[in-house]
Design a protein around this motif. Structure first.
Motif, PDB file in Angstrom:
ATOM      1  N   LYS A 122      84.377  76.719   2.460  1.00  0.00           N
ATOM      2  CA  LYS A 122      84.333  77.189   1.071  1.00  0.00           C
ATOM      3  C   LYS A 122      83.648  76.163   0.176  1.00  0.00           C
ATOM      4  CE  LYS A 122      88.444  80.154   1.049  1.00  0.00           C
ATOM      5  NZ  LYS A 122      89.801  80.339   0.467  1.00  0.00           N
TER       6      LYS A 122
ATOM      7  N   ASP B  46      84.518  74.994  -9.311  1.00  0.00           N
ATOM      8  CA  ASP B  46      84.086  76.374  -9.538  1.00  0.00           C
ATOM      9  C   ASP B  46      84.345  76.775 -10.985  1.00  0.00           C
ATOM     10  OD1 ASP B  46      83.022  78.836  -8.729  1.00  0.00           O
ATOM     11  OD2 ASP B  46      85.000  79.667  -8.342  1.00  0.00           O
TER      12      ASP B  46
ATOM     13  N   ASN C  67      73.078  69.218  -0.770  1.00  0.00           N
ATOM     14  CA  ASN C  67      72.254  68.941  -1.947  1.00  0.00           C
ATOM     15  C   ASN C  67      71.961  67.447  -1.948  1.00  0.00           C
ATOM     16  OD1 ASN C  67      74.445  67.571  -3.334  1.00  0.00           O
ATOM     17  ND2 ASN C  67      75.241  69.587  -3.915  1.00  0.00           N
TER      18      ASN C  67
ATOM     19  N   SER D 121      81.920  74.792 -13.455  1.00  0.00           N
ATOM     20  CA  SER D 121      80.529  75.256 -13.375  1.00  0.00           C
ATOM     21  C   SER D 121      80.366  76.553 -14.164  1.00  0.00           C
ATOM     22  CB  SER D 121      80.122  75.464 -11.918  1.00  0.00           C
ATOM     23  OG  SER D 121      78.762  75.828 -11.830  1.00  0.00           O
TER      24      SER D 121
ATOM     25  N   GLU E  13      74.073  70.555  -8.811  1.00  0.00           N
ATOM     26  CA  GLU E  13      74.676  69.305  -8.334  1.00  0.00           C
ATOM     27  C   GLU E  13      75.431  68.597  -9.457  1.00  0.00           C
ATOM     28  OE1 GLU E  13      71.886  66.744  -6.335  1.00  0.00           O
ATOM     29  OE2 GLU E  13      70.715  68.465  -5.680  1.00  0.00           O
TER      30      GLU E  13
ATOM     31  N   GLN F 192      79.910  76.345   0.708  1.00  0.00           N
ATOM     32  CA  GLN F 192      79.337  77.506   0.017  1.00  0.00           C
ATOM     33  C   GLN F 192      79.209  77.233  -1.478  1.00  0.00           C
ATOM     34  OE1 GLN F 192      81.858  80.827   0.948  1.00  0.00           O
ATOM     35  NE2 GLN F 192      81.314  80.835   3.129  1.00  0.00           N
ATOM     36  N   LEU F 193      80.246  76.613  -2.046  1.00  0.00           N
ATOM     37  CA  LEU F 193      80.241  76.314  -3.477  1.00  0.00           C
ATOM     38  C   LEU F 193      79.122  75.335  -3.822  1.00  0.00           C
ATOM     39  CD1 LEU F 193      81.632  76.636  -6.242  1.00  0.00           C
ATOM     40  CD2 LEU F 193      83.133  74.746  -5.612  1.00  0.00           C
TER      41      LEU F 193
ATOM     42  N   GLU G   4      78.235  77.093 -17.745  1.00  0.00           N
ATOM     43  CA  GLU G   4      77.212  78.144 -17.859  1.00  0.00           C
ATOM     44  C   GLU G   4      77.544  79.111 -18.997  1.00  0.00           C
ATOM     45  OE1 GLU G   4      74.330  78.137 -16.425  1.00  0.00           O
ATOM     46  OE2 GLU G   4      74.878  76.317 -15.334  1.00  0.00           O
TER      47      GLU G   4
ATOM     48  N   SER H 280      76.404  74.859  -2.364  1.00  0.00           N
ATOM     49  CA  SER H 280      75.070  75.426  -2.166  1.00  0.00           C
ATOM     50  C   SER H 280      74.655  76.361  -3.295  1.00  0.00           C
ATOM     51  CB  SER H 280      75.009  76.183  -0.826  1.00  0.00           C
ATOM     52  OG  SER H 280      75.838  77.336  -0.866  1.00  0.00           O
ATOM     53  N   ARG H 281      75.611  76.738  -4.153  1.00  0.00           N
ATOM     54  CA  ARG H 281      75.256  77.715  -5.192  1.00  0.00           C
ATOM     55  C   ARG H 281      75.457  77.235  -6.628  1.00  0.00           C
ATOM     56  NH1 ARG H 281      79.772  80.257  -7.213  1.00  0.00           N
ATOM     57  NH2 ARG H 281      81.667  80.189  -5.956  1.00  0.00           N
ATOM     58  N   ILE H 282      75.955  76.025  -6.802  1.00  0.00           N
ATOM     59  CA  ILE H 282      76.107  75.504  -8.169  1.00  0.00           C
ATOM     60  C   ILE H 282      75.201  74.285  -8.359  1.00  0.00           C
ATOM     61  CG2 ILE H 282      78.518  76.297  -8.291  1.00  0.00           C
ATOM     62  CD1 ILE H 282      79.301  73.286  -8.080  1.00  0.00           C
TER      63      ILE H 282
END
Length: 272
Positions: free
Chosen positions: A54, A95, A8, A98, A64, A57-58, A102, A60-62
């Motif tokens: 890991k 994790d 990111n 985040s 920045e 992966q984290l 949300e 890339s999906r939460i």
């Protein structure tokens, strides 16, 4: 260092001395592409983790922003308690935060039933949690409930070198909460969180459970135990009720000497 992958705007994978690392810094990837040379002066943190995949992966999906918030909290925590945390904190806390942010945006709040116990047992970690929810408010204008400070405190505590794992920490804290509930119901009293006798009871129970798990001996001679039984009969009956509940609900047998010490704490609490 050469960039091998952009995760990111603030995190990239680099190859350094033939080893893959994750480099983090504000705007570190801005205007960059794969195989570009990274300016080492922009690197704020460099991760060489067993769990690099890991973390990739984290990231890339939460958002920045959530990662940046988490890293600020981790840095503050390490400075505040004066020790490095287990590297897994970068995944576990990020994790958790985040997801919590949300949830809050969607109006979903999770109550932490162990809030009062965590506040007392893990005082420094809870103070870090309070700082964290204030930082979240300043960073993304979200008011996190105080319950979240307790969740963050647990993450910080279990990632300390001597912290232990999250599951055992939660189990132990739950047992303590159950014991306090048993005492207050049996004696039909209310206790104040600020009461020093309550603090002493909570702290003693924590170390008592640790001693039992580690098979450590904390002796009280029989003569002293008999005197306590006779002098404080109601408090001792309450302690027996505690022992019964702990045994039936959690499979833990409290030794006689612990019954004596717990009785003294209950007597002090009752007088308050």
């Amino acid at each position: 260092m050469k960039i091998s992958k952009i995760l990111n705007n603030n995190a990239v994978i680099v190859v350094d001395n033939q080893q893959e690392k994750i480099a983090v810094g504000a705007g570190i990837a801005f205007g960059k592409k794969r195989n570009d040379i990274l300016n080492s002066g922009k690197i704020e943190k460099l991760f060489v983790m067993k769990e690099n995949e890991k973390l990739q992966q984290l990231l890339s999906r939460i958002p920045e922003e959530h990662f940046i918030i988490s890293e600020k909290i981790i840095s503050f925590a390490e400075d505040y308690i004066g020790t490095k945390l287990n590297e897994h904190i970068h995944i576990a806390l990020t994790d958790h935060l985040s997801f919590a942010i949300e949830r809050e945006r969607e109006g979903i709040q999770l109550k932490n039933k162990l809030l009062h116990e965590i506040r007392i047992l893990y005082k420094k970690e809870f103070e870090i949690g309070l700082w964290a929810i204030k930082h979240i408010k300043e960073s993304c204008n979200i008011d996190m409930p105080i319950d979240e400070a307790a969740y963050i405190a647990l993450h910080i505590h279990t990632m300390k070198v001597q912290g232990g794992d999250m599951r055992q920490t939660v189990i132990q804290t739950t047992i303590i909460r159950d014991i306090v509930e048993t005492i207050t119901k049996f004696l039909q009293i209310k206790v104040s969180e600020d009461d020093i006798s309550y603090h002493r009871l909570i702290t003693h129970l924590r170390f008592a459970l640790t001693r039992i798990n580690q098979s450590e001996v904390n002796t009280m001679d029989e003569e002293m135990l008999d005197m306590i039984k006779k002098k404080f009969p109601l408090s001792y009956q309450c302690t027996l009720e505690v022992a019964k509940k702990v045994s039936s609900q959690h499979g833990i047998v409290l030794p006689d000497h612990e019954l004596g010490y717990i009785t003294l704490h209950i007597e002090r609490l009752q007088k308050q």
